[in-house]
Design an enzyme around this catalytic site. Structure first.
Site, PDB file in Angstrom:
ATOM      1  N   GLN A 179      27.486  14.307  16.454  1.00 22.17           N
ATOM      2  CA  GLN A 179      27.367  12.840  16.482  1.00 22.17           C
ATOM      3  C   GLN A 179      26.761  12.326  17.790  1.00 22.17           C
ATOM      4  OE1 GLN A 179      27.860  10.597  14.074  1.00 22.17           O
ATOM      5  NE2 GLN A 179      28.669  12.005  12.534  1.00 22.17           N
ATOM      6  N   CYS A 329      32.220  13.326   4.377  1.00 22.22           N
ATOM      7  CA  CYS A 329      32.393  14.697   3.904  1.00 22.22           C
ATOM      8  C   CYS A 329      33.660  14.803   3.065  1.00 22.22           C
ATOM      9  CB  CYS A 329      32.465  15.673   5.072  1.00 22.22           C
ATOM     10  SG  CYS A 329      31.274  15.315   6.347  1.00 22.22           S
TER      11      CYS A 329
END
Ligand code: PLP
Length: 377
Positions: A179, A329
């Site tokens: 990220q 996810c």
């Protein structure tokens, strides 16, 4: 109908320049980089130039960068191969790591190959450096995996300090930087780190391509075998159009980093202000409304429970807004997010992650706030 995309932590739109680059390479540069003829050598050059671009941005050497299919593979490779190659018996991670880290570690623990410790976190998700040091002191050579920024709530760890502590105890340090690569400057000459993982689709590149950085201090055997690609470290014909796109996406991200960071921070700050003034009893997970100490691309809002809470994501989707409840996810499974439940163990609130990119506008935020008002007020 208008659609607003606020799920950039799950994946970002591919930029126009990248689509053009990929399609021209797909048309013209299809030769296998392992072929020794002219066309093959040209493909090989593209792969090597891409590696150099990435290495330069991270202030490291091309020999330390290996292309993979993305974050999950890079995390798995670092974890499984270093634990196996160095006969490591103890690993440390945190309860809010991504499943790409947690699952391989938990599997090794289940197989009784390692003891797995979870470092203490404070109420905002920051790693207790004191506890980390304590765990390292008490155990044999350890593998440490602490993510740089959390994808669900945006807490950013001090990987400089963690790296120094790991070095002091001769631990191997891996960080999932999926990220943050493409969003924050990372100088690998300054951080004491053995492995990091990156993924192009988090910074306007394509999916299924990323890389692992492996420092000169560690040596592991390949995770995927069956070919000599990537100097015998990752078998499989190189995905050259994606590799080139990854390097280009990184180049664009870092060329415009400050400007884009500032713009996205303004969007985030605007949304925080609008939420506080428009919706009753909004809170924020892990202090992610603290602009300087959280991922500027992520705002995970904690809404009060209402009779419609369970339907919140669904209702936002119907209203034209794509966002997520914690990790994308984990969507599709009816198990709640392990990260959000860490911060809200009794499920007292409803969590929604809004995540931004340079393509979002202030209008997107106004539209989202209006739809939230329609739902809550
Ligand atoms: N690690 C983190 C923190 C992520 O946010 C993600 C993607 O959601 C991954 C790993 C997995 O990366 P990839 O999609 O490239 O496999």
């Amino acid at each position: 109908m208008k659609r607003v995309y606020l799920d950039n932590a799950a994946s970002t739109p591919i930029s126009k320049e990248i689509i053009e680059l990929m399609s021209s390479l797909m048309k013209e540069q299809f030769a296998n980089p392992s072929s020794t003829h002219f066309d093959g050598r040209k493909s090989k050059t593209i792969v090597e130039e891409s590696r150099s671009i990435i290495a330069k941005i991270l202030n490291t050497y091309p020999r330390n960068i290996f292309f993979t299919s993305g974050g999950t593979e890079s995390d798995n490779m670092a974890i499984k191969m270093s634990i196996e190659n160095y006969s490591i018996k103890h690993a440390i991670t945190s309860g809010i790591s991504h499943h790409a880290v947690l699952y391989p570690l938990q599997k090794l623990e289940k197989e009784k190959k390692i003891k797995l410790s979870y470092v203490e976190l404070d109420e905002n998700g920051f790693v207790s450096l004191y506890d980390l040091e304590n765990l390292l002191k008490k155990n044999s050579r350890t593998f440490v995996s602490i993510m740089h920024a959390n994808n669900e709530v945006g807490v950013i760890q001090d990987i400089n300090k963690i790296g120094l502590i790991c070095q002091k105890y001769n631990a191997i340090f891996h960080s999932d930087t999926v990220q943050t690569v493409g969003h924050y400057p990372i100088d690998l000459q300054k951080i004491k780190i053995d492995f990091l993982a990156a993924s192009a689709h988090k910074f306007h590149g394509p999916k299924g391509i990323g890389f692992i950085y492996i420092s000169d201090n560690v040596k592991i055997s390949p995770f995927i075998i069956g070919g000599a690609q990537e100097r015998n470290m990752r078998a499989g014909t190189e995905n050259i159009h994606s590799i080139s796109a990854l390097a280009k996406a990184m180049q664009l991200a870092y060329e415009n980093l400050e400007k884009e960071m500032l713009y996205i921070k303004k969007l985030k700050s605007y949304m925080i202000e609008k939420l506080i003034t428009s919706i009753f009893d909004v809170q924020f997970f892990a202090n992610c409304n603290d602009l300087d100490n959280s991922l500027y691309t992520v705002l995970t809002v904690s809404f009060p429970l209402t009779k419609d809470s369970e339907m919140l994501l669904f209702n936002l989707d119907i209203a034209g807004i794509s966002c997520s409840g914690g990790s994308a996810c984990a969507s599709g499974s009816n198990k709640g997010s392990h990260v959000l439940s860490y911060f809200d163990p009794n499920a007292q609130r409803t969590g929604v992650r809004f995540s931004f990119s340079k393509y979002n506008t202030f209008d997107d935020i106004d539209y989202t706030i209006q739809k939230l008002k329609d739902i809550f007020n």
